[in-house]
Design a protein around this motif. Sequence first.
Motif, PDB file in Angstrom:
ATOM      1  N   ALA A   1     -29.182 -10.000  -8.959  1.00  0.00           N
ATOM      2  CA  ALA A   1     -27.876 -10.502  -9.404  1.00  0.00           C
ATOM      3  C   ALA A   1     -26.718  -9.880  -8.639  1.00  0.00           C
ATOM      4  O   ALA A   1     -25.561 -10.067  -9.027  1.00  0.00           O
ATOM      5  N   ARG A   2     -26.978  -9.173  -7.544  1.00  0.00           N
ATOM      6  CA  ARG A   2     -25.885  -8.629  -6.733  1.00  0.00           C
ATOM      7  C   ARG A   2     -25.511  -9.620  -5.637  1.00  0.00           C
ATOM      8  O   ARG A   2     -26.340 -10.396  -5.167  1.00  0.00           O
ATOM      9  N   ARG A   3     -24.261  -9.560  -5.235  1.00  0.00           N
ATOM     10  CA  ARG A   3     -23.740 -10.491  -4.250  1.00  0.00           C
ATOM     11  C   ARG A   3     -23.915  -9.923  -2.842  1.00  0.00           C
ATOM     12  O   ARG A   3     -23.612  -8.758  -2.584  1.00  0.00           O
ATOM     13  N   LEU A   4     -24.410 -10.773  -1.946  1.00  0.00           N
ATOM     14  CA  LEU A   4     -24.552 -10.389  -0.542  1.00  0.00           C
ATOM     15  C   LEU A   4     -23.171 -10.452   0.123  1.00  0.00           C
ATOM     16  O   LEU A   4     -22.525 -11.505   0.140  1.00  0.00           O
ATOM     17  N   THR A   5     -22.733  -9.349   0.655  1.00  0.00           N
ATOM     18  CA  THR A   5     -21.373  -9.267   1.205  1.00  0.00           C
ATOM     19  C   THR A   5     -21.334  -9.265   2.728  1.00  0.00           C
ATOM     20  O   THR A   5     -20.301  -9.606   3.307  1.00  0.00           O
ATOM     21  N   ALA A   6     -22.413  -8.870   3.400  1.00  0.00           N
ATOM     22  CA  ALA A   6     -22.382  -8.834   4.865  1.00  0.00           C
ATOM     23  C   ALA A   6     -23.798  -8.830   5.408  1.00  0.00           C
ATOM     24  O   ALA A   6     -24.733  -8.321   4.771  1.00  0.00           O
ATOM     25  N   VAL A   7     -23.947  -9.409   6.599  1.00  0.00           N
ATOM     26  CA  VAL A   7     -25.205  -9.382   7.354  1.00  0.00           C
ATOM     27  C   VAL A   7     -24.841  -9.024   8.783  1.00  0.00           C
ATOM     28  O   VAL A   7     -24.116  -9.781   9.455  1.00  0.00           O
ATOM     29  N   GLN A   8     -25.303  -7.877   9.269  1.00  0.00           N
ATOM     30  CA  GLN A   8     -24.920  -7.397  10.594  1.00  0.00           C
ATOM     31  C   GLN A   8     -26.150  -7.009  11.388  1.00  0.00           C
ATOM     32  O   GLN A   8     -27.101  -6.423  10.850  1.00  0.00           O
ATOM     33  N   GLN A   9     -26.117  -7.348  12.685  1.00  0.00           N
ATOM     34  CA  GLN A   9     -27.120  -6.862  13.618  1.00  0.00           C
ATOM     35  C   GLN A   9     -26.610  -5.595  14.277  1.00  0.00           C
ATOM     36  O   GLN A   9     -25.433  -5.514  14.657  1.00  0.00           O
ATOM     37  N   THR A  10     -27.479  -4.617  14.389  1.00  0.00           N
ATOM     38  CA  THR A  10     -27.092  -3.352  15.007  1.00  0.00           C
ATOM     39  C   THR A  10     -27.135  -3.506  16.522  1.00  0.00           C
ATOM     40  O   THR A  10     -28.197  -3.424  17.154  1.00  0.00           O
TER      41      THR A  10
ATOM     42  N   LEU B   1     -23.355 -15.348  -1.750  1.00  0.00           N
ATOM     43  CA  LEU B   1     -24.272 -15.783  -2.789  1.00  0.00           C
ATOM     44  C   LEU B   1     -24.901 -14.571  -3.476  1.00  0.00           C
ATOM     45  O   LEU B   1     -24.955 -13.479  -2.911  1.00  0.00           O
ATOM     46  N   ARG B   2     -25.374 -14.790  -4.682  1.00  0.00           N
ATOM     47  CA  ARG B   2     -26.018 -13.708  -5.442  1.00  0.00           C
ATOM     48  C   ARG B   2     -27.526 -13.756  -5.249  1.00  0.00           C
ATOM     49  O   ARG B   2     -28.132 -14.834  -5.181  1.00  0.00           O
ATOM     50  N   LEU B   3     -28.105 -12.558  -5.175  1.00  0.00           N
ATOM     51  CA  LEU B   3     -29.553 -12.443  -5.013  1.00  0.00           C
ATOM     52  C   LEU B   3     -30.208 -12.659  -6.374  1.00  0.00           C
ATOM     53  O   LEU B   3     -30.180 -11.782  -7.236  1.00  0.00           O
ATOM     54  N   GLN B   4     -30.787 -13.842  -6.561  1.00  0.00           N
ATOM     55  CA  GLN B   4     -31.325 -14.209  -7.871  1.00  0.00           C
ATOM     56  C   GLN B   4     -32.767 -13.755  -8.053  1.00  0.00           C
ATOM     57  O   GLN B   4     -33.180 -13.428  -9.153  1.00  0.00           O
TER      58      GLN B   4
END
Length: 1056
Positions: A84-93, A24-27
């Motif tokens: 308006a940028r697209r979220l490409t990944a969500v990672q836990q360290t 999704l895009r960050l609106q």
Amino acid sequence: MKQRFSALDVRATAAALRERAVGLRLQGIYDVNGKTLLLKFTRPGSKELVIIESGIRMHLTDYARDKAAMPSSFCIKLRKHLRARRLTAVQQTGMDRMVDFEFAAQAGAQAEGTYHIVCEFYAAGNIILTDHNYAILALMRVVRIDDEIAFGVGRTYPLPQSRDIEPVGGAEIAACLARAGPAETLKRCLAQLGAYGPALAESIVVSAGLRPGMRVAAEVDVGPQSPHVAALAEAYAAAFDTVERLGREVLPGYITLKQAADGGEDMFDDLNPWRPAQSSPELVREFASFADAADTYFSSIEAQKLRTRAHQQEAAAERKLDAARAEHHGRVAALEKQHEHAERQARRIEANLEFVDQAIAIIRQAVAAGMDWRELEELVADQRSQDNPVAERIVRLNLAANQITLRLDPLYDAASDDSDSDSDAGSDADSGPLEVDVDIFDTAFANAQRYYNTRRQAGVKHARTLAASTKALQSAEQKIRADLKSNRVTATVSQMRKAIWFEKFSWFVSSDGFLVVAGHDMQQNELLVKRHLRPGDAYVHADLHGAASVIIKNNRSTAPGEAPSADTIPPSTLFQAGIMSVCQSRAWDAKILASAWWVEAHQVSKTAPTGEYLTTGSFMIRGKKRTLPPAQLVYGFGVMFRLADDESIARHAAARQQRRTVMEEGLRAAAPTSASVADADDAGDVTIVGGASQPPAAAAAAAVGGLDFDAARRKYNLDEIDATAEDAFEGADQTQAGGGGGSSSKRYTSAKERRDQRKQKQRGGDADAAAPPAPTGKLSKKDQRRLDEEAKYAAKDKQPQKQQQQQMKRGQKSKARKRKEKYAEQDDEDRDLRMALLGAAGKVDPDAVLAKAAPPPPQEDEESESDSDPEDLPPSIVDQIAAMSVDSPDEPAAEPAAEPEDDDDEQAADLLTEQLDVLDMLTAAPVAGDNLSFAIPVCAPYPALAGYKYRVKLVPGTTKKGKACKMAQTVMLAAADGNRPKTTAAGDPAVAERLELEDILAQREKSLIRTLPEMEMIAQMLGKVKVSAPNMDALKQKSKAAAKTRAKAKAANPGD
């Protein structure tokens, strides 16, 4: 109670974000407070909100929160780089409480243009924006270690090397238990093993059949073949599987409740992404995902904190009010005490006149003899020790002020007093001796008079102080309450409701219970017709610029084998839909009455004739259009409420059924007319619904809902308008309709062009020899009309212009020249018709103007009627309506091919019943006992709001949408206050219960109206209106008075 996320909570939340937010895009990025951000991710048809509180939590949310009025500098920086940028990944360290949001560029995650948001949920927490190389661009909190900046802008963020969670075997468990201290419990010992945490460790112990409070050294067997160790190893294996799944998929979430000690509502105690084995099953609530559980848990805590802050503010304001009241009462009480004390002193002197005179004489003689003041005090003390009665009552000497203090007994000289003095002395007998200051150079009577004067002055001062302090107290109360109102914590946390499908359009529910929907623009008109127009619905439109495309959803079921038809829609609903279409056109600003028309759903098509195309929002209308009476430019704004439970819905079912029964009875009476109309349509004849040729049964049907279409058509001369329109469009079986404009296959001819063509024909009348001979025999209707018009205009042109002109005064020639240039395209008929419609030509009969402008009645020649040309028609009411229209009649075209069906037609048909069932959950007039969920703003024709409990009237004006919404909301809030009963006390228990329910309902209605989102109201409100309602002037006066009071309080306390 859990206050912040653990590592496992972060792991479960990251999995939920990967499933629902990645891609999704960050609106939007918003500040909730100094430590909390709200991220809005969107895609077509979907929206996800992510709330991030630095160091505390991060989860998806379905709750609406008030946002900061001004964004912080950090928020502005995030908007600059990430909007308006697209979220490409969500990672836990690893298993750290740290999450990395990646917004990768198209070239790849390592390319320039990639950004990261690193969220820390340990210690004080932080939110950091970095580039593709993890160079810090902005951060919420600058971190300092030993007075040196460790994390700041321009530095590189060091990603920690963290290990993932690992399985725990029996050897590790035995080694951990062997290191336990003599008093250490099993739960505390295992909490340090791995990254499972204390909560999961306790659940593992309970799952293994052990007690968390067992002493490891005394009660747990730590040997290699110990059954305790084996059970713990098995439980750890199951826990490891659960933790692994938390990182891959979305699992349910669980909230543990805590029973209230006083038997009240249970409170939230803990939050976990697994089912806690240590809690009782009846105290555990399960949610579909951990994100939903976390949202409910923390949103509830947040709402509770806001309520606590609001209560603290109210308590502080009450304390200020109490202090102001106490000060006021203390000042008044001091003056009253002074007044009473002076009167008592005067009465004591009057009761001891001889003794006072003796004491004054003795002291005065001593002073006159020149005795030293100190010696005089010693003399008085010596005489007091010798039991001198006068000296015993001399308390002290104040010779510097020429005063002595005497202790006077109320019964000292009672024989010399009158009866009044005796009664007064008797009343003071219990008070004991009183010390009184007397002047040694005045007599006893003079001293008493001085005290009476003091009492009188104290009384006057008391009255003045009482009046002034009362006003001061009122002013202080108003100021405190105004400060409380201006600084009150208005932030709320409320669950966002899911909008109903028709709320994105303009909509209302007609007085007959039919859903009427219209598009806001051309795109919505296109979507509305293609997706929601079904057989049996009605399409309503007006030939005006900006007129809305309106559809009426037919909720009446048809008999098996019977084709659905819009003839079952009551006339009142059609009329209200016509008002909606006209009021959203240019006619609203121009304040011009106009008529709408309606057709069946099957007459609306998106297929254009060969060689043409239809723009967005334009449609082809095949067949006859049925004209409605002129629409009233009266709109309204009201509120509907969503019923929350089945009991409340059933309470309104009887009213809905009664309304439906009355409507069906009227429609059954009109069944013969409907059959005749259907037969006429099948035969290809032109039939106008509600026309003069309508049989009596149709007139009865037309009166359903309070409208008589026969009377309306006679009143507004709709038969003449239809006759003119039929002559103009007889040869065109296809016409075009659109909300914002559509394509036309025939160019529109202006009035000037038609006038020029007529003049050219008249000039060429003398050269008939060169023209072909005129046809002999019976003339067609077209030729006859052309000859009549040529003769009429030729007679006008032959009139001498000198008779038409009058002697112009100075300055009128230039004005006449300007008028001629301005109205060059108008001919006489156009001018007369416009002046008649505007009422500027005096008492002009519109019927006469229409009869003058209307063409002669059509002849019974079908062939000639089909050859009629609209360009040759004289100026008529059609031209007046076409002046604002963007559509024009089309030439006859071949029957187009069948229109392709949409892929989702079947799916939409299946959802039709479900879409319309939601209307049963809405009510405009709640009754006592109803449970209301939320309020929905509605902007509709005023006749449709007749049964609304809260409504205002809108007419064309100059007020903009935002201000009109505030005015309407103020009126409805005042109406809600007026609906509250004055008292809920009654002798009859049933009456008292009813009054209590009405009071609860009024408070709930007021709360829902107050929390209506401003953007929802603006989206439904018409532009440029004038708001009117009962007691509107009184509300304005009250608002002005409140504003003046606030201004005075502010001027009186400029420093506050």
